[in-house]
Design a protein around this motif. Structure first.
Motif, mmCIF file in Angstrom:
data_model
loop_
_atom_site.group_PDB
_atom_site.id
_atom_site.type_symbol
_atom_site.label_atom_id
_atom_site.label_comp_id
_atom_site.label_asym_id
_atom_site.label_seq_id
_atom_site.Cartn_x
_atom_site.Cartn_y
_atom_site.Cartn_z
ATOM 1 N N CYS A 103 5.167 -0.803 -5.507
ATOM 2 C CA CYS A 103 6.139 -1.745 -4.958
ATOM 3 C C CYS A 103 5.445 -3.062 -4.650
ATOM 4 C CB CYS A 103 6.773 -1.169 -3.684
ATOM 5 S SG CYS A 103 8.028 -2.221 -2.925
ATOM 6 N N GLY A 104 6.077 -4.163 -5.029
ATOM 7 C CA GLY A 104 5.546 -5.480 -4.729
ATOM 8 C C GLY A 104 6.514 -6.267 -3.865
ATOM 9 N N ILE A 105 5.994 -7.279 -3.181
ATOM 10 C CA ILE A 105 6.810 -8.116 -2.306
ATOM 11 C C ILE A 105 6.399 -9.566 -2.475
ATOM 12 C CG2 ILE A 105 5.242 -7.827 -0.342
ATOM 13 C CD1 ILE A 105 7.695 -7.878 1.485
ATOM 14 N N CYS A 106 7.385 -10.473 -2.410
ATOM 15 C CA CYS A 106 7.098 -11.893 -2.526
ATOM 16 C C CYS A 106 8.219 -12.694 -1.860
ATOM 17 C CB CYS A 106 6.939 -12.310 -3.991
ATOM 18 S SG CYS A 106 8.372 -11.947 -5.016
ATOM 19 N N PRO A 107 7.961 -13.962 -1.525
ATOM 20 C CA PRO A 107 8.964 -14.761 -0.821
ATOM 21 C C PRO A 107 9.975 -15.459 -1.723
ATOM 22 C CG PRO A 107 6.900 -15.956 -0.926
ATOM 23 C CD PRO A 107 6.634 -14.608 -1.531
ATOM 24 N N ARG A 108 9.680 -15.586 -3.015
ATOM 25 C CA ARG A 108 10.564 -16.307 -3.925
ATOM 26 C C ARG A 108 10.799 -15.500 -5.198
ATOM 27 N NH1 ARG A 108 6.786 -19.764 -2.087
ATOM 28 N NH2 ARG A 108 5.547 -19.357 -3.953
ATOM 29 N N TYR A 109 12.009 -15.556 -5.701
ATOM 30 C CA TYR A 109 12.290 -14.842 -6.948
ATOM 31 C C TYR A 109 11.450 -15.388 -8.106
ATOM 32 C CZ TYR A 109 14.667 -12.661 -10.824
ATOM 33 O OH TYR A 109 14.924 -11.921 -11.952
ATOM 34 N N SER A 110 11.135 -16.660 -8.053
ATOM 35 C CA SER A 110 10.334 -17.272 -9.123
ATOM 36 C C SER A 110 8.918 -16.703 -9.194
ATOM 37 C CB SER A 110 10.273 -18.788 -8.931
ATOM 38 O OG SER A 110 9.705 -19.115 -7.668
ATOM 39 N N ASP A 111 8.504 -15.929 -8.169
ATOM 40 C CA ASP A 111 7.180 -15.291 -8.183
ATOM 41 C C ASP A 111 7.151 -14.040 -9.066
ATOM 42 O OD1 ASP A 111 6.083 -17.094 -6.327
ATOM 43 O OD2 ASP A 111 6.862 -15.933 -4.642
ATOM 44 N N ILE A 112 8.310 -13.612 -9.571
ATOM 45 C CA ILE A 112 8.418 -12.364 -10.326
ATOM 46 C C ILE A 112 8.437 -12.662 -11.817
ATOM 47 C CG2 ILE A 112 9.789 -10.279 -10.680
ATOM 48 C CD1 ILE A 112 11.065 -10.832 -7.914
ATOM 49 N N ASP A 113 7.561 -11.993 -12.568
ATOM 50 C CA ASP A 113 7.496 -12.138 -14.021
ATOM 51 C C ASP A 113 7.965 -10.827 -14.658
ATOM 52 O OD1 ASP A 113 6.878 -12.426 -16.676
ATOM 53 O OD2 ASP A 113 4.749 -12.802 -16.390
ATOM 54 N N LEU A 114 9.102 -10.882 -15.349
ATOM 55 C CA LEU A 114 9.704 -9.686 -15.953
ATOM 56 C C LEU A 114 9.367 -9.543 -17.430
ATOM 57 C CD1 LEU A 114 13.278 -10.084 -14.405
ATOM 58 C CD2 LEU A 114 11.520 -8.465 -13.643
ATOM 59 N N SER A 115 8.436 -10.316 -17.928
ATOM 60 C CA SER A 115 8.218 -10.400 -19.372
ATOM 61 C C SER A 115 7.665 -9.115 -19.990
ATOM 62 C CB SER A 115 7.291 -11.568 -19.693
ATOM 63 O OG SER A 115 6.015 -11.387 -19.084
ATOM 64 N N GLN A 116 7.230 -8.145 -19.145
ATOM 65 C CA GLN A 116 6.758 -6.871 -19.699
ATOM 66 C C GLN A 116 7.908 -5.973 -20.154
ATOM 67 O OE1 GLN A 116 5.629 -8.142 -16.813
ATOM 68 N NE2 GLN A 116 3.395 -8.113 -16.806
ATOM 69 N N ASN A 117 9.157 -6.388 -19.871
ATOM 70 C CA ASN A 117 10.342 -5.683 -20.375
ATOM 71 C C ASN A 117 10.447 -4.245 -19.875
ATOM 72 O OD1 ASN A 117 11.713 -7.686 -22.013
ATOM 73 N ND2 ASN A 117 9.906 -7.618 -23.330
ATOM 74 N N GLY A 118 10.200 -4.036 -18.603
ATOM 75 C CA GLY A 118 10.407 -2.725 -18.008
ATOM 76 C C GLY A 118 11.798 -2.613 -17.403
ATOM 77 N N GLU A 152 3.624 0.167 2.479
ATOM 78 C CA GLU A 152 3.313 -0.529 3.727
ATOM 79 C C GLU A 152 2.684 -1.889 3.466
ATOM 80 O OE1 GLU A 152 0.764 2.487 5.488
ATOM 81 O OE2 GLU A 152 2.421 3.036 6.815
ATOM 82 N N ALA A 153 3.093 -2.860 4.271
ATOM 83 C CA ALA A 153 2.517 -4.202 4.204
ATOM 84 C C ALA A 153 1.255 -4.265 5.055
ATOM 85 C CB ALA A 153 3.537 -5.223 4.692
ATOM 86 N N PRO A 154 0.365 -5.202 4.807
ATOM 87 C CA PRO A 154 -0.835 -5.364 5.640
ATOM 88 C C PRO A 154 -0.468 -5.803 7.051
ATOM 89 C CG PRO A 154 -0.650 -7.167 4.070
ATOM 90 C CD PRO A 154 0.403 -6.178 3.702
ATOM 91 N N LYS A 207 0.826 -1.199 0.000
ATOM 92 C CA LYS A 207 0.000 0.000 0.000
ATOM 93 C C LYS A 207 0.861 1.250 0.000
ATOM 94 C CE LYS A 207 -3.740 2.282 2.550
ATOM 95 N NZ LYS A 207 -4.596 2.226 3.772
ATOM 96 N N GLN A 208 0.511 2.170 -0.869
ATOM 97 C CA GLN A 208 1.246 3.430 -0.974
ATOM 98 C C GLN A 208 0.780 4.426 0.098
ATOM 99 O OE1 GLN A 208 0.684 6.694 -4.196
ATOM 100 N NE2 GLN A 208 2.012 5.155 -5.146
ATOM 101 N N LYS A 209 1.737 5.114 0.717
ATOM 102 C CA LYS A 209 1.422 6.116 1.731
ATOM 103 C C LYS A 209 2.228 7.385 1.468
ATOM 104 C CE LYS A 209 1.590 7.037 6.722
ATOM 105 N NZ LYS A 209 1.945 6.477 8.065
ATOM 106 N N LEU A 210 1.545 8.516 1.318
ATOM 107 C CA LEU A 210 2.215 9.803 1.135
ATOM 108 C C LEU A 210 2.521 10.414 2.501
ATOM 109 C CD1 LEU A 210 0.054 11.338 -1.757
ATOM 110 C CD2 LEU A 210 2.007 9.794 -1.916
#
Length: 267
Positions: free
Chosen positions: A243-258, A35-37, A4-7
């Motif tokens: 911002c995203g968070i995950c426990p494993r690198y394999s959870d990340i998909d970079l195929s959008q080429n950013g 911020e995380a839940p 969650k984004q916080k200003l």
């Protein structure tokens, strides 16, 4: 998951943020937090910072010093410069070694700026700030900060703002010397790069799907900060300014080429 984004309003912040934050405010926003839940406590914390004035001169303790005051660990952090005005500077360490008494006197008399080593910065510069480094951020800078997730800052000098100072605590933990430039680098915008390894956490710039610089072993926390374009994290689309968070690198998909910053904890 998407955090969650916080200003966060700051006296040194800006009223106009980059378009990717879709934010309008009559207040000065200096930081954007993620911020995380409830029930989830990330080991790292990611922030965007936007400065129109100088930030306080400050320092953070190391693990041993932090544990003495009941905290789990100290605070190391790093900065990736997104944009900087032509005369923008960072305060990193001191020009030369001084005594604690001299530093305290200079802070009280408002002369500590003259002791600081103010270094010019530009877009694409990277700086690791080990615990104990006296540091400050000047005006006209936008950056991403990645830090160990602990709330402990000892403020040495704040340009007359009515905020608490922590002179005794700061002098007890500060390295009263210069900054080692081995902790800095210039990051090419068009290629993947390892920005920080061998510290309590690691940080990488990933362009497109070129992730060979990343070692995937051991880490149980990954945070992804897209700078351009987007990535997918466990099925959630994470765009620039998020911002995203995950426990494993394999959870990340970079195929959008950013282009993204990817941080992970060190085992």
């Amino acid at each position: 998951m998407k955090l969650k984004q916080k200003l966060v309003e700051k006296p040194w912040g800006k009223e106009v943020l980059p378009e990717m934050f879709h934010a309008k405010s009559e207040k000065k926003i200096g930081e954007v937090w993620f911020e995380a839940p409830k029930g989830v406590t990330p080991q790292l914390m990611v922030k965007y910072l936007f400065t129109s004035e100088k930030l306080s001169i400050q320092v953070h303790p190391n693990d041993r010093q932090a544990r003495r005051v009941g905290l789990p660990h100290g605070k190391d952090e790093c900065w990736f410069i997104l944009d900087a005005e032509p005369d923008a500077v960072l305060g990193l360490g001191l020009k030369k070694k001084v005594s604690g008494t001299k530093l305290k006197t200079a802070a009280i008399l408002g002369e500590i700026e003259d002791l600081m080593d103010w270094k010019p910065v530009k877009k694409g510069d990277f700086f690791y700030i080990p615990a104990g480094t006296i540091h400050a951020i000047g005006p006209g800078i936008s950056l991403v900060e990645v830090q160990r997730n602990v709330d402990i800052t000892y403020r040495i000098y704040d340009y007359g703002r009515p905020r608490e100072l922590h002179l005794e605590e700061a002098i007890a933990v500060a390295k009263l010397t210069d900054y080692d430039m081995k902790y800095s680098s210039e990051v090419p915008a068009d290629m993947s790069a390892s920005l920080l390894v061998g510290a309590p956490f690691e940080l990488f710039q990933i362009v497109g799907t070129d992730d060979e610089v990343i070692s995937q072993t051991g880490s149980k926390e990954w945070q992804i900060i897209p700078l351009e374009g987007s990535v997918t994290v466990r099925g959630k689309l994470i765009g620039a300014g998020e911002c995203g968070i995950c426990p494993r690198y394999s959870d990340i998909d970079l195929s959008q080429n950013g282009t993204s910053l990817i941080a992970c904890t060190k085992t």
